[in-house]
Design a protein around this motif. Structure first.
Motif, PDB file in Angstrom:
ATOM      1  N   ALA A 183     -63.459  65.824  -7.594  1.00  0.00           N
ATOM      2  CA  ALA A 183     -64.155  66.578  -8.635  1.00  0.00           C
ATOM      3  C   ALA A 183     -63.653  66.191 -10.025  1.00  0.00           C
ATOM      4  O   ALA A 183     -64.450  66.010 -10.963  1.00  0.00           O
ATOM      5  CB  ALA A 183     -63.967  68.078  -8.401  1.00  0.00           C
ATOM      6  N   ILE A 184     -62.346  66.055 -10.167  1.00  0.00           N
ATOM      7  CA  ILE A 184     -61.781  65.670 -11.464  1.00  0.00           C
ATOM      8  C   ILE A 184     -62.211  64.257 -11.839  1.00  0.00           C
ATOM      9  O   ILE A 184     -62.544  63.972 -12.999  1.00  0.00           O
ATOM     10  CB  ILE A 184     -60.247  65.794 -11.411  1.00  0.00           C
ATOM     11  CG1 ILE A 184     -59.865  67.274 -11.377  1.00  0.00           C
ATOM     12  CG2 ILE A 184     -59.593  65.085 -12.582  1.00  0.00           C
ATOM     13  CD1 ILE A 184     -58.403  67.526 -11.110  1.00  0.00           C
ATOM     14  N   TRP A 185     -62.239  63.375 -10.866  1.00  0.00           N
ATOM     15  CA  TRP A 185     -62.657  61.992 -11.110  1.00  0.00           C
ATOM     16  C   TRP A 185     -64.083  61.940 -11.673  1.00  0.00           C
ATOM     17  O   TRP A 185     -64.386  61.138 -12.551  1.00  0.00           O
ATOM     18  CB  TRP A 185     -62.565  61.197  -9.815  1.00  0.00           C
ATOM     19  CG  TRP A 185     -62.714  59.710 -10.014  1.00  0.00           C
ATOM     20  CD1 TRP A 185     -63.863  58.990 -10.064  1.00  0.00           C
ATOM     21  CD2 TRP A 185     -61.645  58.777 -10.218  1.00  0.00           C
ATOM     22  NE1 TRP A 185     -63.597  57.666 -10.273  1.00  0.00           N
ATOM     23  CE2 TRP A 185     -62.238  57.500 -10.372  1.00  0.00           C
ATOM     24  CE3 TRP A 185     -60.261  58.896 -10.276  1.00  0.00           C
ATOM     25  CZ2 TRP A 185     -61.478  56.355 -10.591  1.00  0.00           C
ATOM     26  CZ3 TRP A 185     -59.514  57.758 -10.473  1.00  0.00           C
ATOM     27  CH2 TRP A 185     -60.121  56.507 -10.628  1.00  0.00           C
ATOM     28  N   LEU A 186     -64.941  62.825 -11.195  1.00  0.00           N
ATOM     29  CA  LEU A 186     -66.344  62.829 -11.616  1.00  0.00           C
ATOM     30  C   LEU A 186     -66.577  63.570 -12.929  1.00  0.00           C
ATOM     31  O   LEU A 186     -67.444  63.185 -13.723  1.00  0.00           O
ATOM     32  CB  LEU A 186     -67.217  63.462 -10.522  1.00  0.00           C
ATOM     33  CG  LEU A 186     -67.354  62.679  -9.217  1.00  0.00           C
ATOM     34  CD1 LEU A 186     -68.084  63.527  -8.179  1.00  0.00           C
ATOM     35  CD2 LEU A 186     -68.100  61.364  -9.452  1.00  0.00           C
ATOM     36  N   LEU A 187     -65.809  64.629 -13.203  1.00  0.00           N
ATOM     37  CA  LEU A 187     -66.154  65.544 -14.291  1.00  0.00           C
ATOM     38  C   LEU A 187     -65.288  65.426 -15.546  1.00  0.00           C
ATOM     39  O   LEU A 187     -65.733  65.792 -16.633  1.00  0.00           O
ATOM     40  CB  LEU A 187     -66.089  66.994 -13.781  1.00  0.00           C
ATOM     41  CG  LEU A 187     -67.100  67.354 -12.689  1.00  0.00           C
ATOM     42  CD1 LEU A 187     -66.785  68.720 -12.096  1.00  0.00           C
ATOM     43  CD2 LEU A 187     -68.521  67.331 -13.252  1.00  0.00           C
ATOM     44  N   VAL A 188     -64.073  64.954 -15.401  1.00  0.00           N
ATOM     45  CA  VAL A 188     -63.171  64.886 -16.554  1.00  0.00           C
ATOM     46  C   VAL A 188     -63.208  63.480 -17.139  1.00  0.00           C
ATOM     47  O   VAL A 188     -62.912  62.501 -16.443  1.00  0.00           O
ATOM     48  CB  VAL A 188     -61.736  65.268 -16.153  1.00  0.00           C
ATOM     49  CG1 VAL A 188     -60.790  65.098 -17.335  1.00  0.00           C
ATOM     50  CG2 VAL A 188     -61.696  66.702 -15.647  1.00  0.00           C
ATOM     51  N   LYS A 189     -63.563  63.369 -18.415  1.00  0.00           N
ATOM     52  CA  LYS A 189     -63.728  62.062 -19.056  1.00  0.00           C
ATOM     53  C   LYS A 189     -62.542  61.672 -19.935  1.00  0.00           C
ATOM     54  O   LYS A 189     -62.511  60.567 -20.468  1.00  0.00           O
ATOM     55  CB  LYS A 189     -65.005  62.065 -19.909  1.00  0.00           C
ATOM     56  CG  LYS A 189     -66.268  62.475 -19.137  1.00  0.00           C
ATOM     57  CD  LYS A 189     -66.505  61.620 -17.920  1.00  0.00           C
ATOM     58  CE  LYS A 189     -67.743  62.067 -17.147  1.00  0.00           C
ATOM     59  NZ  LYS A 189     -67.924  61.290 -15.904  1.00  0.00           N
ATOM     60  N   ASP A 190     -61.588  62.567 -20.103  1.00  0.00           N
ATOM     61  CA  ASP A 190     -60.419  62.279 -20.933  1.00  0.00           C
ATOM     62  C   ASP A 190     -59.580  61.183 -20.276  1.00  0.00           C
ATOM     63  O   ASP A 190     -59.080  61.349 -19.163  1.00  0.00           O
ATOM     64  CB  ASP A 190     -59.581  63.553 -21.094  1.00  0.00           C
ATOM     65  CG  ASP A 190     -58.406  63.387 -22.042  1.00  0.00           C
ATOM     66  OD1 ASP A 190     -57.854  62.285 -22.123  1.00  0.00           O
ATOM     67  OD2 ASP A 190     -58.052  64.368 -22.713  1.00  0.00           O
ATOM     68  N   ARG A 191     -59.434  60.057 -20.973  1.00  0.00           N
ATOM     69  CA  ARG A 191     -58.616  58.956 -20.457  1.00  0.00           C
ATOM     70  C   ARG A 191     -57.490  58.614 -21.427  1.00  0.00           C
ATOM     71  O   ARG A 191     -56.933  57.516 -21.410  1.00  0.00           O
ATOM     72  CB  ARG A 191     -59.478  57.702 -20.215  1.00  0.00           C
ATOM     73  CG  ARG A 191     -60.588  57.895 -19.187  1.00  0.00           C
ATOM     74  CD  ARG A 191     -60.020  58.166 -17.800  1.00  0.00           C
ATOM     75  NE  ARG A 191     -61.050  58.147 -16.775  1.00  0.00           N
ATOM     76  CZ  ARG A 191     -61.802  59.174 -16.418  1.00  0.00           C
ATOM     77  NH1 ARG A 191     -61.630  60.340 -17.036  1.00  0.00           N
ATOM     78  NH2 ARG A 191     -62.714  59.085 -15.467  1.00  0.00           N
TER      79      ARG A 191
END
Length: 399
Positions: A183-191
């Motif tokens: 879920a985090i891989w798909l939804l969080v864009k902060d890199r």
């Protein structure tokens, strides 16, 4: 310099995905409390020894969280978070196949290493996803995962433990950890990577007056809770005659009311400021300890006392994180890592105190010990507020 990312509209689903990672840290760390009787019977160890499984997780977390910030500060926070979830899942699987108490003990240490990479990154990323005027709400959503670990994760673990045994429960938790990672891989864009952090920055944060007092408050508040909560199952059985198979109801009641406290905390903190919410929560928590100690063997009143304890205990954390995150925004990740380390060190020390007190004086005095530690926390908060009001600082601390 660490940049603050502001996304519009409010990034609800990204924050919820971060909350699921917090949920897994909380559920994984506390699941052994829910599974006390099953693990005790399965590995043939005294129930009181289960408190040490909480201790090793928490102690490992406490030391690893700030060190992770130094060693991996050049990596993106997102990558550190995902690696932590993968390690957590692996540790849960190793725990499920443990053939001895010592092997389970070691798996709990590995679990603490994974969790140390998760919680500070969730808080740091979450704090940067929302605009300043909504930061309290954002931190409340992220930290809600830990409260839902109490309301759902821990009691469900207890219930499943009676149905399928403690080993399959750990396998289920490993699968949910991997789902959180997806879920985090798909939804969080902060890199983004955080600011460069050295061991000197850790020393500086621990010697500055405002930051060190704030971190010490977190430690003392959580220590006070776990002086009683670590042995809540046998405490309820001893004082109130509660059947072993009903402990999930106690954990559920604690969790539901903890969620309410967290829900109230975010908006109240945005409106009145985190300091006022913090002192309100500490006073209410003390009232909960007094109630659970003072009442006679009345199970209904016990649940009222647990509700007060849980609401005010969980109301503390999101405003405390908001306060700490804004002490030094350039080193936000480090300060939140130290906050998380203090939180789990408090769990470790509180669990140890709980076992120590039980062996020597019995279960009855545990809430009084919790209250004594809480008084220290309130004293530190008062000293911190006085220092901030009068401009007292150390080592160039930002007021």
């Amino acid at each position: 310099m660490e940049k603050t990312t502001i996304k519009q509209p409010f990034p609800l689903w990204a924050l919820v995905s971060l909350s699921t990672a917090y949920f897994m840290v909380g559920t994984s760390s506390l699941s052994v409390i829910a599974l006390t009787w099953q693990i005790s019977d399965g590995l043939r160890v005294p129930p009181a020894d289960i408190a040490f499984l909480v201790t090793v997780f928490a102690l490992t977390f406490a030391f690893a969280a700030p060190l992770t910030q130094v060693i991996f500060s050049r990596f993106a926070r997102f990558n550190i978070l995902c690696a932590g979830l993968a390690i957590l899942a692996l540790a849960l699987i190793l725990g499920a196949v443990s053939t001895s108490y010592e092997m389970l003990f070691a798996s709990r240490g590995l679990m603490g290493l994974g969790a140390a990479a998760i919680s500070p990154m969730c808080s740091a990323i979450g704090a940067g996803l929302a605009p300043p005027e909504q930061q309290g709400r954002a931190m409340g959503i992220v930290f809600a995962g830990l409260t839902f670990a109490s309301v759902l994760g821990t009691p469900i673990s207890a219930w499943l433990g009676t149905l399928i045994g403690w080993r399959p429960v750990l396998i289920v938790l490993a699968a949910v950890s991997l789902a959180s990672l997806a879920a985090i891989w798909l939804l969080v864009k902060d890199r983004q990577a955080g600011a460069k952090i050295s061991y000197g920055h850790i020393f500086e944060a621990l010697t500055r007056l405002r930051s060190s007092f704030a971190i010490l408050m977190t430690f003392l508040q959580m220590t006070s809770i776990f002086c009683t909560y670590a042995l809540i199952a046998p405490y309820m059985s001893h004082k109130f005659g509660m059947a072993e198979n009903l402990i999930a109801v106690v954990l559920l009641a604690y969790g539901v009311n903890g969620v309410l406290g967290n829900v109230f905390a975010g908006p109240l903190s945005d409106r009145f400021g985190p300091e006022k919410v913090i002192i309100f929560s500490l006073i209410g928590l003390g009232a909960g300890y007094l109630a659970i100690w003072e009442i006679d063997a009345n199970l209904w009143l016990a649940f009222v006392a647990i509700a007060v304890w849980a609401i005010f205990g969980m109301m503390f954390h999101s405003p405390q994180q908001q306060r700490i995150a804004n002490i030094d925004p350039e080193r936000r990740s480090l300060l939140l890592a130290l906050h998380a380390a203090a939180l789990y060190l408090g769990i470790s020390v509180g669990s140890w105190i709980s076992n120590f007190v039980f062996v020597r004086w019995g279960y009855e005095v545990l809430p009084l010990v919790s209250l004594a530690v809480l008084f220290l926390c309130i004293a530190i908060f008062a000293a911190s507020a006085y220092a901030a009001k009068n401009g007292t600082s150390h080592g160039g601390n930002r007021q």
